[in-house]
Design a protein around this motif. Structure first.
Motif, PDB file in Angstrom:
ATOM      1  N   ILE A  35       0.842  -1.191   0.000  1.00  0.00           N
ATOM      2  CA  ILE A  35       0.000   0.000   0.000  1.00  0.00           C
ATOM      3  C   ILE A  35       0.881   1.245   0.000  1.00  0.00           C
ATOM      4  CG2 ILE A  35      -1.706   1.335   1.308  1.00  0.00           C
ATOM      5  CD1 ILE A  35      -2.833  -1.327   2.315  1.00  0.00           C
ATOM      6  N   PHE A  36       0.573   2.161  -0.905  1.00  0.00           N
ATOM      7  CA  PHE A  36       1.250   3.445  -0.992  1.00  0.00           C
ATOM      8  C   PHE A  36       0.208   4.530  -0.781  1.00  0.00           C
ATOM      9  CE2 PHE A  36       3.938   0.516  -3.188  1.00  0.00           C
ATOM     10  CZ  PHE A  36       5.211   0.886  -2.790  1.00  0.00           C
ATOM     11  N   VAL A  37       0.555   5.545   0.012  1.00  0.00           N
ATOM     12  CA  VAL A  37      -0.408   6.575   0.367  1.00  0.00           C
ATOM     13  C   VAL A  37       0.035   7.941  -0.135  1.00  0.00           C
ATOM     14  CG1 VAL A  37      -1.246   5.319   2.398  1.00  0.00           C
ATOM     15  CG2 VAL A  37       0.647   6.945   2.640  1.00  0.00           C
ATOM     16  N   GLU A  54      -2.497  11.364  -7.054  1.00  0.00           N
ATOM     17  CA  GLU A  54      -1.278  11.434  -7.849  1.00  0.00           C
ATOM     18  C   GLU A  54      -0.029  11.306  -6.977  1.00  0.00           C
ATOM     19  OE1 GLU A  54      -1.083  15.049 -10.175  1.00  0.00           O
ATOM     20  OE2 GLU A  54      -1.602  16.282  -8.465  1.00  0.00           O
ATOM     21  N   VAL A  55      -0.096  11.758  -5.720  1.00  0.00           N
ATOM     22  CA  VAL A  55       1.034  11.572  -4.803  1.00  0.00           C
ATOM     23  C   VAL A  55       1.218  10.086  -4.502  1.00  0.00           C
ATOM     24  CG1 VAL A  55       1.912  12.078  -2.479  1.00  0.00           C
ATOM     25  CG2 VAL A  55       0.835  13.897  -3.833  1.00  0.00           C
ATOM     26  N   ALA A  56       0.109   9.369  -4.286  1.00  0.00           N
ATOM     27  CA  ALA A  56       0.185   7.927  -4.022  1.00  0.00           C
ATOM     28  C   ALA A  56       0.719   7.178  -5.240  1.00  0.00           C
ATOM     29  CB  ALA A  56      -1.188   7.384  -3.621  1.00  0.00           C
ATOM     30  N   ILE A  57       0.246   7.528  -6.429  1.00  0.00           N
ATOM     31  CA  ILE A  57       0.726   6.882  -7.658  1.00  0.00           C
ATOM     32  C   ILE A  57       2.208   7.147  -7.839  1.00  0.00           C
ATOM     33  CG2 ILE A  57       0.605   6.903 -10.180  1.00  0.00           C
ATOM     34  CD1 ILE A  57      -2.422   7.546  -9.818  1.00  0.00           C
ATOM     35  N   ALA A  58       2.623   8.387  -7.638  1.00  0.00           N
ATOM     36  CA  ALA A  58       4.041   8.728  -7.807  1.00  0.00           C
ATOM     37  C   ALA A  58       4.921   7.913  -6.866  1.00  0.00           C
ATOM     38  CB  ALA A  58       4.248  10.225  -7.575  1.00  0.00           C
ATOM     39  N   GLU A  59       4.482   7.762  -5.644  1.00  0.00           N
ATOM     40  CA  GLU A  59       5.257   6.981  -4.664  1.00  0.00           C
ATOM     41  C   GLU A  59       5.364   5.521  -5.101  1.00  0.00           C
ATOM     42  OE1 GLU A  59       7.569   6.530  -1.243  1.00  0.00           O
ATOM     43  OE2 GLU A  59       6.885   8.356  -2.235  1.00  0.00           O
ATOM     44  N   VAL A  61       4.980   4.229  -8.211  1.00  0.00           N
ATOM     45  CA  VAL A  61       5.765   4.121  -9.448  1.00  0.00           C
ATOM     46  C   VAL A  61       7.245   4.325  -9.151  1.00  0.00           C
ATOM     47  CG1 VAL A  61       6.186   5.202 -11.699  1.00  0.00           C
ATOM     48  CG2 VAL A  61       3.838   4.700 -10.969  1.00  0.00           C
ATOM     49  N   LYS A  62       7.553   5.284  -8.299  1.00  0.00           N
ATOM     50  CA  LYS A  62       8.943   5.545  -7.895  1.00  0.00           C
ATOM     51  C   LYS A  62       9.583   4.303  -7.289  1.00  0.00           C
ATOM     52  CE  LYS A  62       9.854   7.523  -3.875  1.00  0.00           C
ATOM     53  NZ  LYS A  62      10.156   8.344  -2.755  1.00  0.00           N
ATOM     54  N   ASN A  63       8.755   3.469  -6.654  1.00  0.00           N
ATOM     55  CA  ASN A  63       9.232   2.237  -6.033  1.00  0.00           C
ATOM     56  C   ASN A  63       9.099   1.014  -6.938  1.00  0.00           C
ATOM     57  OD1 ASN A  63      10.105   2.596  -3.058  1.00  0.00           O
ATOM     58  ND2 ASN A  63       8.405   4.013  -3.342  1.00  0.00           N
ATOM     59  N   GLY A  64       8.866   1.252  -8.231  1.00  0.00           N
ATOM     60  CA  GLY A  64       8.909   0.178  -9.208  1.00  0.00           C
ATOM     61  C   GLY A  64       7.604  -0.542  -9.479  1.00  0.00           C
ATOM     62  N   HIS A  65       6.502  -0.054  -8.978  1.00  0.00           N
ATOM     63  CA  HIS A  65       5.219  -0.733  -9.176  1.00  0.00           C
ATOM     64  C   HIS A  65       4.478  -0.166 -10.371  1.00  0.00           C
ATOM     65  CE1 HIS A  65       5.504  -3.032  -5.468  1.00  0.00           C
ATOM     66  NE2 HIS A  65       6.081  -1.948  -4.976  1.00  0.00           N
ATOM     67  N   ARG A  66       3.835  -1.064 -11.119  1.00  0.00           N
ATOM     68  CA  ARG A  66       3.068  -0.663 -12.298  1.00  0.00           C
ATOM     69  C   ARG A  66       1.728  -1.397 -12.395  1.00  0.00           C
ATOM     70  NH1 ARG A  66       7.021   2.107 -12.221  1.00  0.00           N
ATOM     71  NH2 ARG A  66       8.209   2.975 -13.937  1.00  0.00           N
ATOM     72  N   GLU A  67       1.425  -2.273 -11.436  1.00  0.00           N
ATOM     73  CA  GLU A  67       0.177  -3.030 -11.464  1.00  0.00           C
ATOM     74  C   GLU A  67      -0.549  -2.819 -10.145  1.00  0.00           C
ATOM     75  OE1 GLU A  67       0.912  -7.082 -12.491  1.00  0.00           O
ATOM     76  OE2 GLU A  67       1.879  -6.531 -14.384  1.00  0.00           O
ATOM     77  N   PHE A  68      -1.819  -2.371 -10.263  1.00  0.00           N
ATOM     78  CA  PHE A  68      -2.568  -1.975  -9.078  1.00  0.00           C
ATOM     79  C   PHE A  68      -3.918  -2.668  -9.025  1.00  0.00           C
ATOM     80  CE2 PHE A  68       0.283   1.424 -10.401  1.00  0.00           C
ATOM     81  CZ  PHE A  68       1.097   1.493  -9.278  1.00  0.00           C
TER      82      PHE A  68
END
Length: 130
Positions: A35-37, A54-59, A61-68
Protein backbone atom coordinates in the motif's frame (compact mmCIF):
# COMPACT_ATOMS: atom_id res chain seq x y z
CA UNK A 1 -11.12 -3.16 2.47
CA UNK A 2 -11.26 -1.19 5.70
CA UNK A 3 -7.47 -1.37 6.01
CA UNK A 4 -7.21 0.60 2.77
CA UNK A 5 -9.77 3.17 3.90
CA UNK A 6 -8.00 3.47 7.27
CA UNK A 7 -4.72 4.16 5.47
CA UNK A 8 -6.41 6.86 3.37
CA UNK A 9 -7.95 8.40 6.48
CA UNK A 10 -4.66 8.37 8.35
CA UNK A 11 -2.68 10.06 5.59
CA UNK A 12 -5.33 12.72 4.94
CA UNK A 13 -4.53 14.02 8.42
CA UNK A 14 -1.13 15.12 7.06
CA UNK A 15 -2.56 17.05 4.10
CA UNK A 16 -1.44 20.65 3.55
CA UNK A 17 -4.70 22.45 2.76
CA UNK A 18 -4.52 26.04 4.01
CA UNK A 19 -6.68 27.38 1.17
CA UNK A 20 -9.49 24.89 0.63
CA UNK A 21 -9.39 23.27 4.07
CA UNK A 22 -10.48 20.11 2.21
CA UNK A 23 -8.05 17.36 3.19
CA UNK A 24 -7.93 14.25 1.02
CA UNK A 25 -6.02 11.02 1.49
CA UNK A 26 -5.53 8.17 -0.95
CA UNK A 27 -4.24 4.65 -0.43
CA UNK A 28 -3.22 2.69 -3.52
CA UNK A 29 -2.82 -1.08 -3.28
CA UNK A 30 -0.51 -2.88 -5.68
CA UNK A 31 -1.33 -6.29 -7.15
CA UNK A 32 1.24 -7.72 -4.71
CA UNK A 33 -0.57 -6.18 -1.73
CA UNK A 34 1.72 -3.26 -0.90
CA UNK A 35 0.00 0.00 0.00
CA UNK A 36 1.25 3.44 -0.99
CA UNK A 37 -0.41 6.58 0.37
CA UNK A 38 -0.67 10.20 -0.60
CA UNK A 39 -2.37 13.37 0.61
CA UNK A 40 -3.21 16.59 -1.13
CA UNK A 41 -0.62 19.36 -0.91
CA UNK A 42 -1.94 22.79 -1.81
CA UNK A 43 0.06 25.70 -3.12
CA UNK A 44 -0.92 29.38 -3.28
CA UNK A 45 -0.63 28.98 -7.05
CA UNK A 46 -3.44 26.43 -7.25
CA UNK A 47 -2.18 24.85 -10.47
CA UNK A 48 0.91 23.69 -8.58
CA UNK A 49 -1.12 21.81 -5.99
CA UNK A 50 -0.76 18.04 -5.80
CA UNK A 51 -3.71 15.69 -5.43
CA UNK A 52 -3.67 12.77 -3.01
CA UNK A 53 -4.14 10.15 -5.73
CA UNK A 54 -1.28 11.43 -7.85
CA UNK A 55 1.03 11.57 -4.80
CA UNK A 56 0.19 7.93 -4.02
CA UNK A 57 0.73 6.88 -7.66
CA UNK A 58 4.04 8.73 -7.81
CA UNK A 59 5.26 6.98 -4.66
CA UNK A 60 4.26 3.55 -6.00
CA UNK A 61 5.76 4.12 -9.45
CA UNK A 62 8.94 5.54 -7.90
CA UNK A 63 9.23 2.24 -6.03
CA UNK A 64 8.91 0.18 -9.21
CA UNK A 65 5.22 -0.73 -9.18
CA UNK A 66 3.07 -0.66 -12.30
CA UNK A 67 0.18 -3.03 -11.46
CA UNK A 68 -2.57 -1.98 -9.08
CA UNK A 69 -5.65 -3.65 -7.58
CA UNK A 70 -7.56 -0.84 -5.91
CA UNK A 71 -7.42 2.66 -4.50
CA UNK A 72 -9.30 4.14 -1.55
CA UNK A 73 -10.03 7.85 -1.28
CA UNK A 74 -11.16 9.67 1.85
CA UNK A 75 -11.73 13.29 2.76
CA UNK A 76 -11.95 14.87 6.17
CA UNK A 77 -15.65 15.36 5.47
CA UNK A 78 -16.23 11.64 4.72
CA UNK A 79 -18.42 12.65 1.80
CA UNK A 80 -17.73 9.87 -0.68
CA UNK A 81 -15.20 11.93 -2.61
CA UNK A 82 -14.08 10.37 -5.91
CA UNK A 83 -10.87 11.10 -7.81
CA UNK A 84 -11.12 14.21 -9.99
CA UNK A 85 -10.86 13.96 -13.77
CA UNK A 86 -7.13 14.67 -13.81
CA UNK A 87 -6.48 11.94 -11.24
CA UNK A 88 -8.73 9.52 -13.12
CA UNK A 89 -6.64 10.07 -16.25
CA UNK A 90 -3.42 9.58 -14.25
CA UNK A 91 -4.80 6.34 -12.81
CA UNK A 92 -5.72 5.23 -16.35
CA UNK A 93 -2.08 5.58 -17.37
CA UNK A 94 -1.15 2.78 -14.99
CA UNK A 95 -4.40 0.89 -14.32
CA UNK A 96 -6.95 -1.07 -16.27
CA UNK A 97 -10.64 -0.17 -16.42
CA UNK A 98 -11.35 -2.74 -13.71
CA UNK A 99 -9.30 -0.95 -11.01
CA UNK A 100 -11.53 -0.79 -7.94
CA UNK A 101 -12.04 2.75 -6.62
CA UNK A 102 -13.28 2.72 -3.01
CA UNK A 103 -14.82 5.97 -1.72
CA UNK A 104 -15.17 6.63 2.01
CA UNK A 105 -18.74 7.52 3.05
CA UNK A 106 -17.93 7.80 6.76
CA UNK A 107 -18.35 5.75 9.92
CA UNK A 108 -21.22 3.30 9.86
CA UNK A 109 -21.73 3.66 6.12
CA UNK A 110 -20.45 1.16 3.58
CA UNK A 111 -17.96 2.64 1.15
CA UNK A 112 -19.12 3.26 -2.40
CA UNK A 113 -17.18 1.30 -5.02
CA UNK A 114 -16.70 2.05 -8.68
CA UNK A 115 -14.41 0.76 -11.35
CA UNK A 116 -12.09 3.18 -13.05
CA UNK A 117 -13.88 2.42 -16.30
CA UNK A 118 -17.17 3.56 -14.78
CA UNK A 119 -15.62 6.82 -13.60
CA UNK A 120 -13.69 7.48 -16.81
CA UNK A 121 -15.24 5.84 -19.87
CA UNK A 122 -13.49 6.20 -23.23
CA UNK A 123 -10.26 7.30 -21.61
CA UNK A 124 -7.29 8.70 -23.51
CA UNK A 125 -4.77 5.89 -23.90
CA UNK A 126 -1.54 5.28 -25.76
CA UNK A 127 -3.61 3.74 -28.54
CA UNK A 128 -5.66 6.95 -28.78
CA UNK A 129 -2.50 8.88 -29.58
CA UNK A 130 -1.41 6.59 -32.42
Amino acid sequence: MHDLIDAARDVQLTAHVPYSEYAVGAALETESGEIFVGCNIENANYSNSLHAEEVAIAEAVKNGHREFARIAVSSGRRDGVTPCGMCRQTLAEFCDDDLRVVCDEGEGEPPTEYTLGELLPNTITEETLE
